[in-house]
Design an enzyme around this catalytic site. Structure first.
Site, PDB file in Angstrom:
ATOM      1  N   LYS A   1       0.822  -1.214   0.000  1.00 52.50           N
ATOM      2  CA  LYS A   1       0.000   0.000   0.000  1.00 52.50           C
ATOM      3  C   LYS A   1       0.862   1.273   0.000  1.00 52.50           C
ATOM      4  O   LYS A   1       2.086   1.194   0.123  1.00 52.50           O
ATOM      5  CB  LYS A   1      -0.959  -0.044   1.187  1.00 52.50           C
ATOM      6  CG  LYS A   1      -1.946  -1.234   1.116  1.00 52.50           C
ATOM      7  CD  LYS A   1      -3.000  -1.055   0.050  1.00 52.50           C
ATOM      8  CE  LYS A   1      -3.680  -2.311  -0.457  1.00 52.50           C
ATOM      9  NZ  LYS A   1      -4.388  -3.170   0.464  1.00 52.50           N
TER      10      LYS A   1
HETATM   11  C1  LIG Z   1      -5.486  -4.254   0.766  1.00 49.79           C
HETATM   12  C2  LIG Z   1      -6.953  -4.103   0.771  1.00 49.79           C
HETATM   13  C3  LIG Z   1      -7.747  -4.483   1.861  1.00 49.79           C
HETATM   14  C4  LIG Z   1      -7.200  -5.242   3.030  1.00 49.79           C
HETATM   15  O1  LIG Z   1      -6.156  -4.591   3.666  1.00 49.79           O
HETATM   16  P1  LIG Z   1      -5.302  -5.398   4.761  1.00 49.79           P
HETATM   17  O2  LIG Z   1      -4.592  -4.305   5.499  1.00 49.79           O
HETATM   18  O3  LIG Z   1      -4.389  -6.304   4.011  1.00 49.79           O
HETATM   19  O4  LIG Z   1      -6.254  -6.126   5.630  1.00 49.79           O
HETATM   20  C5  LIG Z   1      -9.094  -4.202   1.826  1.00 49.79           C
HETATM   21  N1  LIG Z   1      -9.659  -3.599   0.769  1.00 49.79           N
HETATM   22  C6  LIG Z   1      -8.942  -3.245  -0.310  1.00 49.79           C
HETATM   23  C7  LIG Z   1      -9.631  -2.557  -1.444  1.00 49.79           C
HETATM   24  C8  LIG Z   1      -7.570  -3.493  -0.353  1.00 49.79           C
HETATM   25  O5  LIG Z   1      -6.860  -3.167  -1.431  1.00 49.79           O
END
Ligand SMILES: *Cc1c(COP(=O)(O)O)cnc(C)c1O
Length: 387
Positions: free
Chosen positions: A186
């Site tokens: 991210k």
């Molecule tokens: C990455 C992601 C999640 C989950 O995030 P985590 O921190 O890995 O639990 C949820 N929704 C979207 C759209 C994502 O890209």
């Protein structure tokens, strides 16, 4: 010219500052679980996006799960979300025994279409769950108006959204519970981690559920003078962030402007190069918003190419360029397709987008030279496989 080394799709952008921050936590050796770094991370994150309150968690999924629980999603209760998302968005409603309804996307922006959300609403709907796909904010004014009229809550999946704006308002500043992700790919990362923002009263309820349902956080209990007593108000979860991860996340947060600027250099190079390439189109970014540009998604004009999307990806790989697809839509995943009897034609716009989408490499670690290698590879594929 083919790049000599493989360009990964989205590596984290870490510096000596992150290394130092994590080392400090370990050397001090006093707080490894949620402690002062976690508190500091919450405070600085809250200030950064101008949130009413913030709760640090060990994932965005945890934040979404808590938000569903706070809003009473459960058996016989429904959420409405987009098919074009990561599975966690919908899984959390399933965990609680709730029902998932999907509203198709807009083909130009790839965002959930409020008109389709309205059609998916029933008397059992509890939560509207828009996803700010790729970092572009959804049409929140319309979605919030819908929610008010139907007397349901809105929860925002902001996993992609740092830093995203609607007008002058940061995503994270609304009256809705909003979940951010600091997963390794991210825009900023703590390895694993997340943040839930929203009105203090809702975030406080989530805070209790995030730590076993205990009425007082361990952090208070073990401080000098902290009382040992606590009650369990509900059978909560174990979703707190560690101070090791918080130290990493906090350092990344403080570098956010620098990281975003580096990301935007790549985005601008791509935008310029691809504007006149007719084998692909780019999703439209709406007026009046800032996208965090978490993903750089191209949509292939398949009738101008002699190859499929999957073959296009193979060609990129042969040229040492990593890529990905965001996402194989929920209605095409076997669990959801079976449970709800969904077919590709049920959400035609998401199916259409899925068949032609490719996410190109994008991260704050990429140089403009890296970006030019990607552009060169895409141009070369276009030359070879143009119809
Ligand atoms: C990455 C992601 C999640 C989950 O995030 P985590 O921190 O890995 O639990 C949820 N929704 C979207 C759209 C994502 O890209």
């Amino acid at each position: 010219m083919i790049r000599s080394s493989f360009l990964s799709f989205s590596p984290p952008a870490l510096s000596a500052a992150e290394e130092q921050a994590v080392l400090e936590v370990v050397r001090e050796g006093t707080w490894l679980s949620s402690g002062p770094r976690t508190k500091q991370f919450e405070q600085e994150f809250q200030a950064r996006v101008d949130a009413q309150a913030a709760l640090a968690l060990n994932s965005c999924t945890a934040g979404l799960h808590l938000a569903m629980a706070v809003h009473g999603v459960g058996p016989g209760r429904e959420i409405v979300t987009t098919p074009l998302t990561f599975c966690a968005t919908a899984n959390v409603a399933e965990h609680l025994g709730g029902t998932v309804r999907l509203a198709d996307i807009d083909r130009e922006t790839l965002l959930i279409d409020p008109k389709q959300m309205e059609r998916a609403l029933t008397k059992n709907t509890r939560v509207l769950l828009p996803v700010h796909y790729a970092g572009q904010p959804c049409e929140m004014e319309t979605i919030e108006r819908l929610a008010r009229a139907a007397d349901v809550a809105v929860v925002e999946d902001a996993a992609h959204c740092l830093p995203s704006l609607i007008g002058e308002r940061w995503i994270g500043n609304s009256n809705n519970l909003t979940a951010f992700s600091f997963y390794a790919t991210k825009n900023i990362t703590s390895g694993e981690g997340g943040m839930l923002t929203g009105p203090a009263e809702l975030v406080d309820r989530a805070r209790v559920l995030a730590l076993h349902g205990m009425s007082r956080a361990a952090w208070d209990r073990f401080k000098k003078g902290g009382a040992w007593q606590y009650d369990v108000e509900a059978p909560g979860y174990k979703y707190n962030l560690t101070d090791i991860a918080a130290a990493l996340g906090l350092t990344q947060l403080r570098r956010l402007d620098e990281l975003y600027a580096a990301r935007m250099n790549v985005v601008r190079a791509y935008n310029e190069a691809f504007s006149d390439l007719n084998i692909l189109r780019l999703p439209r970014v709406r007026e009046g918003v800032q996208s965090s540009h978490h993903l750089y998604v191209i949509l292939l004009e398949l009738d101008r190419l002699t190859i499929t999307r999957d073959q296009f990806i193979n060609e990129l790989t042969e040229r040492n360029i990593g890529s990905s697809v965001h996402y194989r839509p929920l209605h095409l995943m076997s669990y959801y397709a079976k449970k709800y009897g969904w077919t590709p034609a049920d959400f035609p716009n998401a199916t259409w987008a899925f068949e032609r989408m490719v996410s190109l490499p994008l991260s704050s670690k990429m140089s403009v030279t890296d970006a030019h290698d990607v552009i060169e590879a895409v141009r070369d594929i276009a030359r070879k496989f143009k119809r």
